[in-house]
Scaffold this motif. Structure first.
Motif, mmCIF file in Angstrom:
data_model
loop_
_atom_site.group_PDB
_atom_site.id
_atom_site.type_symbol
_atom_site.label_atom_id
_atom_site.label_comp_id
_atom_site.label_asym_id
_atom_site.label_seq_id
_atom_site.Cartn_x
_atom_site.Cartn_y
_atom_site.Cartn_z
ATOM 1 N N ILE A 2 0.837 -1.215 0.039
ATOM 2 C CA ILE A 2 0.019 -0.105 0.091
ATOM 3 C C ILE A 2 0.936 1.165 0.090
ATOM 4 N N VAL A 3 1.813 1.351 0.684
ATOM 5 C CA VAL A 3 2.882 2.413 0.831
ATOM 6 C C VAL A 3 4.125 1.776 1.392
ATOM 7 N N GLY A 4 5.308 2.484 0.905
ATOM 8 C CA GLY A 4 6.385 2.240 1.319
ATOM 9 C C GLY A 4 7.338 3.183 1.569
ATOM 10 N N GLY A 5 8.794 3.132 1.762
ATOM 11 C CA GLY A 5 9.381 4.209 2.200
ATOM 12 C C GLY A 5 9.620 4.696 3.774
ATOM 13 N N ALA A 6 10.122 5.529 3.882
ATOM 14 C CA ALA A 6 10.087 6.039 5.527
ATOM 15 C C ALA A 6 8.985 6.215 6.032
ATOM 16 N N ILE A 7 8.895 6.117 7.124
ATOM 17 C CA ILE A 7 7.819 6.392 8.170
ATOM 18 C C ILE A 7 8.059 8.044 8.346
ATOM 19 N N PHE A 8 7.074 8.819 8.220
ATOM 20 C CA PHE A 8 6.940 10.173 8.323
ATOM 21 C C PHE A 8 6.868 10.553 9.720
ATOM 22 N N GLN A 9 6.064 9.778 10.618
ATOM 23 C CA GLN A 9 5.658 10.322 12.053
ATOM 24 C C GLN A 9 5.050 9.084 12.656
ATOM 25 N N LEU A 10 5.460 9.121 13.863
ATOM 26 C CA LEU A 10 5.107 8.514 14.813
ATOM 27 C C LEU A 10 4.319 9.219 16.086
ATOM 28 N N CYS A 11 3.058 8.621 16.481
ATOM 29 C CA CYS A 11 2.094 9.612 17.301
ATOM 30 C C CYS A 11 1.738 8.720 18.548
ATOM 31 N N TRP A 12 1.869 9.502 19.712
ATOM 32 C CA TRP A 12 1.204 9.071 20.922
ATOM 33 C C TRP A 12 -0.071 9.826 21.481
ATOM 34 N N HIS A 93 -0.171 5.659 19.003
ATOM 35 C CA HIS A 93 -1.488 5.422 18.245
ATOM 36 C C HIS A 93 -1.223 5.103 17.055
ATOM 37 N N HIS A 94 -0.265 5.522 16.085
ATOM 38 C CA HIS A 94 -0.280 5.597 14.924
ATOM 39 C C HIS A 94 1.184 5.742 14.197
ATOM 40 N N ALA A 95 1.336 5.062 13.191
ATOM 41 C CA ALA A 95 2.665 5.533 12.369
ATOM 42 C C ALA A 95 2.046 5.959 11.142
ATOM 43 N N ALA A 96 2.800 6.990 10.647
ATOM 44 C CA ALA A 96 2.089 7.686 9.453
ATOM 45 C C ALA A 96 3.279 7.898 8.305
ATOM 46 N N TRP A 97 2.509 7.761 7.045
ATOM 47 C CA TRP A 97 3.293 7.816 5.843
ATOM 48 C C TRP A 97 2.666 8.785 5.066
ATOM 49 N N VAL A 98 3.398 9.408 4.063
ATOM 50 C CA VAL A 98 2.936 10.335 2.980
ATOM 51 C C VAL A 98 3.196 9.686 1.623
ATOM 52 N N PRO A 99 2.360 9.144 1.103
ATOM 53 C CA PRO A 99 2.466 8.313 -0.072
ATOM 54 C C PRO A 99 2.493 9.338 -1.230
ATOM 55 N N ASP A 100 3.426 8.880 -2.286
ATOM 56 C CA ASP A 100 3.363 9.794 -3.340
ATOM 57 C C ASP A 100 1.864 9.933 -4.070
ATOM 58 N N ASP A 101 1.102 8.945 -4.066
ATOM 59 C CA ASP A 101 -0.350 9.009 -4.548
ATOM 60 C C ASP A 101 -1.265 8.722 -3.475
ATOM 61 N N TYR A 102 -1.848 9.324 -2.750
ATOM 62 C CA TYR A 102 -2.687 9.372 -1.595
ATOM 63 C C TYR A 102 -3.847 8.616 -2.037
ATOM 64 N N ASP A 103 -4.438 8.951 -2.994
ATOM 65 C CA ASP A 103 -5.879 8.511 -3.531
ATOM 66 C C ASP A 103 -5.521 6.987 -3.955
ATOM 67 N N ALA A 104 -4.593 6.681 -4.451
ATOM 68 C CA ALA A 104 -4.185 5.538 -5.055
ATOM 69 C C ALA A 104 -4.042 4.466 -3.908
ATOM 70 N N ALA A 105 -2.946 4.865 -2.776
ATOM 71 C CA ALA A 105 -2.917 4.231 -1.737
ATOM 72 C C ALA A 105 -4.101 3.921 -0.734
ATOM 73 N N LEU A 106 -5.094 4.469 -0.911
ATOM 74 C CA LEU A 106 -6.516 4.398 -0.274
ATOM 75 C C LEU A 106 -7.295 3.400 -0.888
ATOM 76 N N THR A 107 -7.234 3.530 -2.220
ATOM 77 C CA THR A 107 -7.856 2.582 -3.295
ATOM 78 C C THR A 107 -7.324 1.202 -2.714
ATOM 79 N N GLU A 108 -5.941 1.055 -2.895
ATOM 80 C CA GLU A 108 -5.292 -0.155 -2.947
ATOM 81 C C GLU A 108 -5.618 -0.807 -1.390
ATOM 82 N N ALA A 109 -5.627 0.203 -0.368
ATOM 83 C CA ALA A 109 -6.014 -0.185 1.018
ATOM 84 C C ALA A 109 -7.407 -0.845 1.210
ATOM 85 N N CYS A 110 -8.301 -0.253 0.233
ATOM 86 C CA CYS A 110 -9.864 -0.734 0.542
ATOM 87 C C CYS A 110 -9.919 -1.991 -0.227
#
Length: 167
Positions: A2-12, A93-110
């Motif tokens: 769905i997404v690769g590369g570096a994690i942008f953010q970790l959240c508590w 709570h979460h780890a966050a990525w910033v995908p190159d194509d946000y819409d495509a990543a969401l479509t792939e997840a679904c």
């Protein structure tokens, strides 16, 4: 994938953002924080499990080296953050990525059967996010769409010698 590369953010998610900031500063060396108190999401800009929701959170952003850390303190209303405090208490709570194509990543997840648990957006600053159910890993996965202005703001916050994943 769905997404690769570096994690942008970790959240508590935390009960007291000031106490959490102090702990991260004193114990883990996070020197600077960008704080945004009382961020409001209304029913026109946020949903939880497909239903519009209204909530307020306080946010603090800092960096441990090149890793963005986010602290969220739920203030009012029902959100994915307040649910965590009620069910299991403070913690990752979460780890966050910033995908190159946000819409495509969401479509792939679904298409993979991964539930989008919550969504939100800030139209005026160019930021959109979706939380995916983490399944067997427990914590949520956040996907983010960031405008060039938002990326520039985050680039301004990162310590010298480090870069955000989109650079």
């Amino acid at each position: 994938m769905i997404v690769g590369g570096a994690i942008f953010q970790l959240c508590w998610v935390v009960r007291d953002i000031a106490v959490a900031q102090q702990a991260f500063t004193e114990q883990y060396g996070v020197a600077d924080w960008f704080s945004i108190p009382d961020v409001h999401f209304g029913t026109e800009s946020a949903e939880l499990r497909g239903v519009p929701t209204d909530y307020t959170i306080s946010v603090a952003l800092g960096y441990a080296g090149g890793q963005q850390l986010e602290l969220i303190e739920p203030r009012d209303g029902v959100s994915l953050y307040s649910e965590q405090l009620e069910r299991i208490g403070p913690g990752l709570h979460h780890a966050a990525w910033v995908p190159d194509d946000y819409d495509a990543a969401l479509t792939e997840a679904c298409a993979a059967g991964i539930e989008i648990v919550a969504r939100g957006r800030f139209d005026d600053i160019g930021m959109e996010f979706a939380y995916l159910d983490g399944g067997s890993i427990g914590s949520y996965i956040e996907l983010m769409r960031l405008s060039e202005e938002m990326k520039a703001m985050f680039d301004h916050l990162i310590p010298a010698g480090f870069t955000n994943p989109w650079q």
